[in-house]
Design a protein around this motif. Structure first.
Motif, PDB file in Angstrom:
ATOM      1  N   VAL A   1       0.872  -1.108   0.078  1.00 48.52           N
ATOM      2  CA  VAL A   1      -0.146   0.065   0.129  1.00 48.52           C
ATOM      3  C   VAL A   1       0.952   1.246  -0.006  1.00 48.52           C
ATOM      4  O   VAL A   1       1.758   1.372   0.928  1.00 48.52           O
ATOM      5  N   VAL A   2       0.659   1.995  -0.981  1.00 49.96           N
ATOM      6  CA  VAL A   2       1.383   3.389  -0.973  1.00 49.96           C
ATOM      7  C   VAL A   2       0.498   4.446  -0.805  1.00 49.96           C
ATOM      8  O   VAL A   2      -0.550   4.703  -1.669  1.00 49.96           O
ATOM      9  N   MET A   3       0.645   5.220   0.350  1.00 42.20           N
ATOM     10  CA  MET A   3      -0.267   6.157   0.651  1.00 42.20           C
ATOM     11  C   MET A   3      -0.051   7.575  -0.009  1.00 42.20           C
ATOM     12  O   MET A   3       1.068   7.996   0.057  1.00 42.20           O
ATOM     13  N   PHE A   4      -1.021   8.074  -0.706  1.00 40.55           N
ATOM     14  CA  PHE A   4      -0.654   9.797  -1.247  1.00 40.55           C
ATOM     15  C   PHE A   4      -1.430  10.551  -0.472  1.00 40.55           C
ATOM     16  O   PHE A   4      -2.826  10.141  -0.062  1.00 40.55           O
ATOM     17  N   PRO A   5      -0.987  11.918  -0.372  1.00 35.15           N
ATOM     18  CA  PRO A   5      -1.702  12.790   0.481  1.00 35.15           C
ATOM     19  C   PRO A   5      -3.295  13.419  -0.226  1.00 35.15           C
ATOM     20  O   PRO A   5      -3.868  13.736   0.526  1.00 35.15           O
TER      21      PRO A   5
END
Length: 375
Positions: free
Chosen positions: A169-173
């Motif tokens: 999981v790559v979290m972006f703002p």
């Protein structure tokens, strides 16, 4: 999803009874919330706002936000009239996920209309993700503070027998940052509607684009998906970035955007709004590839994330769209929301001293009990 729109008019009413005129009853100015600039929701809200300005002289300011909370707070605080929302409307109405906290909980939201939309796992063409199961170990873009996107992606991954622990999981703002991350090779896939502007950029990029199929005949996959999020169903989608003309992508269907307001919004105001939405349809229906689906025979029908507002129901009934079956659905959905709000008030009063870390889990257990009692 192939939709054939029909338009229903009741011209005789104009001579038989004096109905509110949208041009007179719409306010001079309105504030709407929507997803980030570049999203399908923002583009559609902008097209409708432009039509309102041209047809009725109403000036609309659209307040974009990359988070569900950012779109809901202005609505609940009275600083916005309507929100062009996604599944955060369902989550807040249920007091679930990010809204299962002492500060939030279930709130009395109401729908005006919602366009049918498709969603699936959308991957960069070179990522090696032909099916959902192929996403194991891949980088999946999520959006901080946005359960509307994230939980749908969790449900879609479940279709391929995957959990969040099986992927990176790559979290972006923001939503926009997440959607453009595949083009920048910062992720391999995400879950969203197939007409978001960043996906057209991905389709034209060297990476290309691929739609992981959610086949309707995969009963086991659908059972797992709906266990996570029970508001979707199989859909054949023929409008999508990079999809060759005449081809079909197997996706899930839900409602996005859902035009949402609060229960206490005046009935006449909502009536005037949906009447204006209907009367200006010809001005915005070609604004994007999917805006023809705002025809109220499609966008004014259950199922929806939250119950319909009384003002919307009044207009939908007058134009012959609302049926007895729709009314039965709406009453059942309203009873569910009323039960959750009442249970929340009791639960919060009894557990106000409970540590925040425990509160959400305890409420979600209580919520499950309430919902089970309604079945």
């Amino acid at each position: 999803m192939n939709f054939t729109s029909f338009r229903t008019t009741v011209a005789a009413l104009a001579t038989c009874v004096a109905l509110p005129a949208a041009a007179q009853d719409l306010p001079d100015t309105m504030v709407w919330t929507a997803y980030d600039v570049g999203s399908a929701g923002y583009a559609e809200a902008s097209a409708i706002a432009d039509a309102f300005g041209r047809e009725f002289g109403t000036r609309v300011r659209i307040q974009p936000s990359g988070s569900g909370i950012g779109r809901l707070q202005p609505l609940l605080q009275g600083r916005a009239d309507y929100g062009f929302l996604a599944t955060e409307a369902f989550f807040m109405g249920e007091g679930a996920y990010d809204y299962a906290t002492k500060e939030w909980g279930p709130r009395q939201l109401r729908a005006v209309a919602g366009r049918p939309a498709g969603i699936t796992l959308i991957a960069a063409g070179d990522a090696g993700i032909d099916t959902v199961a192929d996403a194991r170990g891949k980088r999946i873009a999520f959006v901080a503070g946005n359960p509307s996107v994230n939980v749908k992606c969790e449900a879609i991954l479940a279709f391929g027998d995957l959990t969040l622990e099986d992927v990176e999981v790559v979290m972006f703002p923001t939503y926009a940052a997440a959607m453009s991350s595949m083009t920048r090779n910062e992720s391999d896939a995400t879950c969203t509607t197939p007409t978001t502007s960043q996906l057209y950029e991905l389709a034209e990029s060297p990476r290309g684009i691929h739609y992981a199929p959610l086949e309707a005949d995969n009963a086991e996959g659908w059972e797992k998906l709906l266990r996570v999020l029970p508001i979707m169903g199989p859909s054949d989608e023929d409008i999508a970035a990079g999809l060759p003309e005449g081809e079909i992508a197997k996706m899930a269907a839900y409602r996005y955007p859902v035009i949402t307001t609060t229960k206490d919004k005046a009935e006449d105001e909502v009536y005037a709004f949906i009447k204006a939405l209907d009367e200006s349809y010809d001005l915005y229906k070609d604004g994007t590839a999917t805006m023809g689906r705002w025809s109220l025979d499609l966008a004014g029908k259950p199922a929806m994330d939250v119950p319909f507002h009384d003002g919307a129901v009044r207009y939908l009934r007058e134009i012959g769209v609302w049926t007895d079956e729709d009314e039965a659905w709406n009453q059942k959905r309203t009873a569910r929301m009323d039960a959750l709000v009442a249970a929340w008030d009791e639960f919060l009063e009894a557990n106000s001293d409970m540590p925040d870390a425990e509160y959400a889990d305890a409420w979600m257990s209580r919520r499950a009990e309430v919902l089970a009692s309604l079945d």
